[in-house]
Design a protein around this motif. Structure first.
Motif, PDB file in Angstrom:
ATOM      1  N   PRO A 259       0.799  -1.229   0.000  1.00 10.96           N
ATOM      2  CA  PRO A 259       0.000   0.000   0.000  1.00 10.96           C
ATOM      3  C   PRO A 259       0.829   1.275   0.000  1.00 10.96           C
ATOM      4  O   PRO A 259       0.367   2.309  -0.499  1.00 10.96           O
ATOM      5  CB  PRO A 259      -0.834  -0.129   1.285  1.00 10.96           C
ATOM      6  CG  PRO A 259      -0.975  -1.594   1.486  1.00 10.96           C
ATOM      7  CD  PRO A 259       0.343  -2.181   1.041  1.00 10.96           C
ATOM      8  N   ASP A 260       2.063   1.222   0.555  1.00 12.43           N
ATOM      9  CA  ASP A 260       2.910   2.413   0.551  1.00 12.43           C
ATOM     10  C   ASP A 260       3.959   2.369  -0.563  1.00 12.43           C
ATOM     11  O   ASP A 260       4.889   3.172  -0.580  1.00 12.43           O
ATOM     12  CB  ASP A 260       3.577   2.622   1.915  1.00 12.43           C
ATOM     13  CG  ASP A 260       4.583   1.515   2.251  1.00 12.43           C
ATOM     14  OD1 ASP A 260       4.580   0.478   1.552  1.00 12.43           O
ATOM     15  OD2 ASP A 260       5.354   1.702   3.211  1.00 12.43           O
ATOM     16  N   ASN A 261       3.796   1.456  -1.506  1.00  9.03           N
ATOM     17  CA  ASN A 261       4.671   1.371  -2.675  1.00  9.03           C
ATOM     18  C   ASN A 261       3.798   0.952  -3.853  1.00  9.03           C
ATOM     19  O   ASN A 261       3.819  -0.193  -4.296  1.00  9.03           O
ATOM     20  CB  ASN A 261       5.799   0.372  -2.440  1.00  9.03           C
ATOM     21  CG  ASN A 261       6.820   0.367  -3.565  1.00  9.03           C
ATOM     22  OD1 ASN A 261       6.817   1.232  -4.436  1.00  9.03           O
ATOM     23  ND2 ASN A 261       7.695  -0.636  -3.562  1.00  9.03           N
ATOM     24  N   ALA A 262       3.012   1.914  -4.350  1.00 11.86           N
ATOM     25  CA  ALA A 262       1.999   1.588  -5.355  1.00 11.86           C
ATOM     26  C   ALA A 262       1.610   2.846  -6.115  1.00 11.86           C
ATOM     27  O   ALA A 262       1.648   3.954  -5.575  1.00 11.86           O
ATOM     28  CB  ALA A 262       0.764   0.999  -4.687  1.00 11.86           C
ATOM     29  N   ASP A 263       1.224   2.653  -7.372  1.00 10.88           N
ATOM     30  CA  ASP A 263       0.620   3.746  -8.139  1.00 10.88           C
ATOM     31  C   ASP A 263      -0.884   3.789  -7.934  1.00 10.88           C
ATOM     32  O   ASP A 263      -1.522   4.817  -8.145  1.00 10.88           O
ATOM     33  CB  ASP A 263       0.931   3.601  -9.633  1.00 10.88           C
ATOM     34  CG  ASP A 263       2.374   3.958  -9.961  1.00 10.88           C
ATOM     35  OD1 ASP A 263       3.112   4.369  -9.032  1.00 10.88           O
ATOM     36  OD2 ASP A 263       2.776   3.831 -11.129  1.00 10.88           O
ATOM     37  N   THR A 264      -1.456   2.650  -7.561  1.00 11.32           N
ATOM     38  CA  THR A 264      -2.835   2.603  -7.097  1.00 11.32           C
ATOM     39  C   THR A 264      -2.943   1.459  -6.101  1.00 11.32           C
ATOM     40  O   THR A 264      -2.265   0.433  -6.244  1.00 11.32           O
ATOM     41  CB  THR A 264      -3.828   2.433  -8.262  1.00 11.32           C
ATOM     42  OG1 THR A 264      -5.156   2.690  -7.801  1.00 11.32           O
ATOM     43  CG2 THR A 264      -3.771   1.032  -8.855  1.00 11.32           C
ATOM     44  N   ALA A 265      -3.774   1.643  -5.071  1.00  9.57           N
ATOM     45  CA  ALA A 265      -3.796   0.659  -3.984  1.00  9.57           C
ATOM     46  C   ALA A 265      -5.194   0.163  -3.631  1.00  9.57           C
ATOM     47  O   ALA A 265      -5.326  -0.902  -3.042  1.00  9.57           O
ATOM     48  CB  ALA A 265      -3.146   1.253  -2.732  1.00  9.57           C
ATOM     49  N   ARG A 266      -6.229   0.944  -3.972  1.00  4.75           N
ATOM     50  CA  ARG A 266      -7.591   0.553  -3.598  1.00  4.75           C
ATOM     51  C   ARG A 266      -8.514   0.593  -4.812  1.00  4.75           C
ATOM     52  O   ARG A 266      -8.300   1.360  -5.744  1.00  4.75           O
ATOM     53  CB  ARG A 266      -8.184   1.507  -2.559  1.00  4.75           C
ATOM     54  CG  ARG A 266      -7.422   1.690  -1.276  1.00  4.75           C
ATOM     55  CD  ARG A 266      -8.291   2.422  -0.246  1.00  4.75           C
ATOM     56  NE  ARG A 266      -8.994   3.565  -0.819  1.00  4.75           N
ATOM     57  CZ  ARG A 266      -9.965   4.229  -0.191  1.00  4.75           C
ATOM     58  NH1 ARG A 266     -10.366   3.850   1.009  1.00  4.75           N
ATOM     59  NH2 ARG A 266     -10.552   5.267  -0.762  1.00  4.75           N
ATOM     60  N   VAL A 267      -9.557  -0.219  -4.738  1.00  6.78           N
ATOM     61  CA  VAL A 267     -10.681  -0.118  -5.660  1.00  6.78           C
ATOM     62  C   VAL A 267     -11.888   0.339  -4.846  1.00  6.78           C
ATOM     63  O   VAL A 267     -12.195  -0.242  -3.806  1.00  6.78           O
ATOM     64  CB  VAL A 267     -10.996  -1.472  -6.326  1.00  6.78           C
ATOM     65  CG1 VAL A 267     -12.056  -1.295  -7.405  1.00  6.78           C
ATOM     66  CG2 VAL A 267      -9.740  -2.092  -6.904  1.00  6.78           C
ATOM     67  N   VAL A 268     -12.548   1.385  -5.328  1.00  7.80           N
ATOM     68  CA  VAL A 268     -13.765   1.886  -4.683  1.00  7.80           C
ATOM     69  C   VAL A 268     -14.866   1.848  -5.737  1.00  7.80           C
ATOM     70  O   VAL A 268     -14.743   2.480  -6.787  1.00  7.80           O
ATOM     71  CB  VAL A 268     -13.581   3.324  -4.155  1.00  7.80           C
ATOM     72  CG1 VAL A 268     -14.827   3.769  -3.389  1.00  7.80           C
ATOM     73  CG2 VAL A 268     -12.345   3.422  -3.262  1.00  7.80           C
ATOM     74  N   TRP A 269     -15.939   1.097  -5.475  1.00 10.03           N
ATOM     75  CA  TRP A 269     -16.983   0.975  -6.478  1.00 10.03           C
ATOM     76  C   TRP A 269     -18.360   1.082  -5.829  1.00 10.03           C
ATOM     77  O   TRP A 269     -18.534   0.847  -4.653  1.00 10.03           O
ATOM     78  CB  TRP A 269     -16.836  -0.328  -7.260  1.00 10.03           C
ATOM     79  CG  TRP A 269     -17.203  -1.588  -6.558  1.00 10.03           C
ATOM     80  CD1 TRP A 269     -18.350  -2.320  -6.698  1.00 10.03           C
ATOM     81  CD2 TRP A 269     -16.410  -2.304  -5.586  1.00 10.03           C
ATOM     82  NE1 TRP A 269     -18.329  -3.428  -5.899  1.00 10.03           N
ATOM     83  CE2 TRP A 269     -17.144  -3.452  -5.220  1.00 10.03           C
ATOM     84  CE3 TRP A 269     -15.148  -2.093  -5.011  1.00 10.03           C
ATOM     85  CZ2 TRP A 269     -16.668  -4.373  -4.283  1.00 10.03           C
ATOM     86  CZ3 TRP A 269     -14.670  -3.010  -4.089  1.00 10.03           C
ATOM     87  CH2 TRP A 269     -15.424  -4.129  -3.731  1.00 10.03           C
ATOM     88  N   ARG A 270     -19.324   1.469  -6.622  1.00 13.80           N
ATOM     89  CA  ARG A 270     -20.679   1.711  -6.124  1.00 13.80           C
ATOM     90  C   ARG A 270     -21.650   0.713  -6.732  1.00 13.80           C
ATOM     91  O   ARG A 270     -21.620   0.432  -7.927  1.00 13.80           O
ATOM     92  CB  ARG A 270     -21.116   3.139  -6.462  1.00 13.80           C
ATOM     93  CG  ARG A 270     -22.496   3.513  -5.933  1.00 13.80           C
ATOM     94  CD  ARG A 270     -22.682   5.032  -5.902  1.00 13.80           C
ATOM     95  NE  ARG A 270     -22.444   5.617  -7.209  1.00 13.80           N
ATOM     96  CZ  ARG A 270     -23.368   5.713  -8.170  1.00 13.80           C
ATOM     97  NH1 ARG A 270     -24.567   5.205  -7.976  1.00 13.80           N
ATOM     98  NH2 ARG A 270     -23.092   6.287  -9.319  1.00 13.80           N
TER      99      ARG A 270
END
Length: 319
Positions: A259-270
């Motif tokens: 998580p602290d070495n990433a260009d993206t770390a989470r997916v948020v979806w609705r």
């Protein structure tokens, strides 16, 4: 540790996603599939998500600064090739290098480049007005901001990869790009690509029109761009359909080690049941109105790189 102010900002982001003005109909929601795999190399695009629905013919891509950007003191954009010994070598084809100014007015400048070596045997044809160039590998879009040419969008037409970012903050004029996205029928040729045979550009209108080798056309238009973000509208037409094997109409490629070495770390979806969040490596699949790829924890890699959202999915416009 994330400060309270960052958590508050993250809440604002989540609220904005949950309250998105456009909700796709059941017929035009996108199926999001995670094809990512783990890596220890920070320079390898191991994050790969596809968006699929043969009825989707329009959507928006929004890029916004990470929520921690107001608190950021140092921006780390240097490459990190630790643990990259096993990176696969690309094929190599030689070209006559080109550095071209394809379009320029008092506000917009578009540059085109052909590299000396590329992993594909051909580039794309690029047309702007009376300019018609072949074997172009890279397009850069710049806009004059406060009297200086500022870049915020690049496109690699020879394999269909786009990268975008907001206008960089004054204290980080070389803010990073980060994640890439694909538009059009995705296929596998050594890596996921969109095969673009022809790119027509309207420089003044900031519109890019693509003809795809597999069939159909696509258009990307820069609707607006500022330090708060950029909005790109996309239209698709005539994409090939093959039953259950219909190609994804869009995708995102990125990097995640931790998580602290990433260009993206989470997916948020609705979804109808509310807003959902998952680590990019743990997400499986979902059908959604909109999806966001972001970070809330400071990254040691491309720290200033933006978050990317896909939303506003819609079918073909009625005549």
């Amino acid at each position: 540790m994330i400060t309270l102010s960052r958590l508050a900002l993250a809440g604002v982001v989540a609220a904005a996603l949950a309250g998105s003005a456009h909700a796709a109909s059941d017929e035009t929601r996108a199926r999001v599939d995670n094809l990512s795999h783990p890596t220890k190399c920070a320079e390898f695009d191991n994050v790969y998500f596809t968006l699929t629905n043969p009825k989707v013919r329009a959507f928006r891509i929004e890029v916004t600064p990470p929520v921690y950007l107001p608190d950021l003191k140092v921006d780390d954009t240097a490459p990190n090739f630790d643990h990259c010994e096993a990176m696969k070598d690309d094929p190599k084809f030689k070209f006559q290098p080109k550095n071209l100014t394809l379009y320029e007015d008092d506000r917009i400048r578009i540059l085109g480049f052909t590299h000396e070596v590329s992993w594909r045997a051909r580039g794309a044809e690029v047309v702007i007005g009376d300019v018609d160039e072949t074997d172009i590998h890279l397009i850069q879009l710049q806009e004059k901001i406060d009297g200086k040419w500022t870049e915020y969008l690049v496109f690699y037409p020879f394999d269909g990869y786009w990268r975008a970012k907001p206008i960089p903050p004054e204290r980080f004029p070389e803010a990073a790009y980060g994640s890439s996205f694909l538009i059009g029928p995705i296929e596998e040729q050594h890596r996921p690509i969109v095969d673009v045979t022809r790119l027509e550009i309207d420089g003044k209108a900031r519109v890019f029109r693509m003809t795809f080798a597999r069939g159909g056309t696509g258009e990307l238009k820069v609707e607006n761009v500022s330090r708060e973000g950029a909005t790109l509208s996309v239209k698709l037409d005539g994409l090939p359909e093959d039953g259950d094997k219909t190609a994804p109409f869009a995708g995102i490629r990125s990097m995640f080690v931790t998580p602290d070495n990433a260009d993206t770390a989470r997916v948020v979806w609705r979804m109808d049941g509310g807003l959902f969040t998952e680590n990019v490596m743990d997400f499986k699949t979902s059908v959604t109105d909109d999806v966001r790829f972001d970070r809330v924890e400071l990254s040691k890699h491309n720290t200033s790189a933006p978050d990317v959202s896909f939303r506003g999915f819609a079918g073909a416009a009625k005549p």
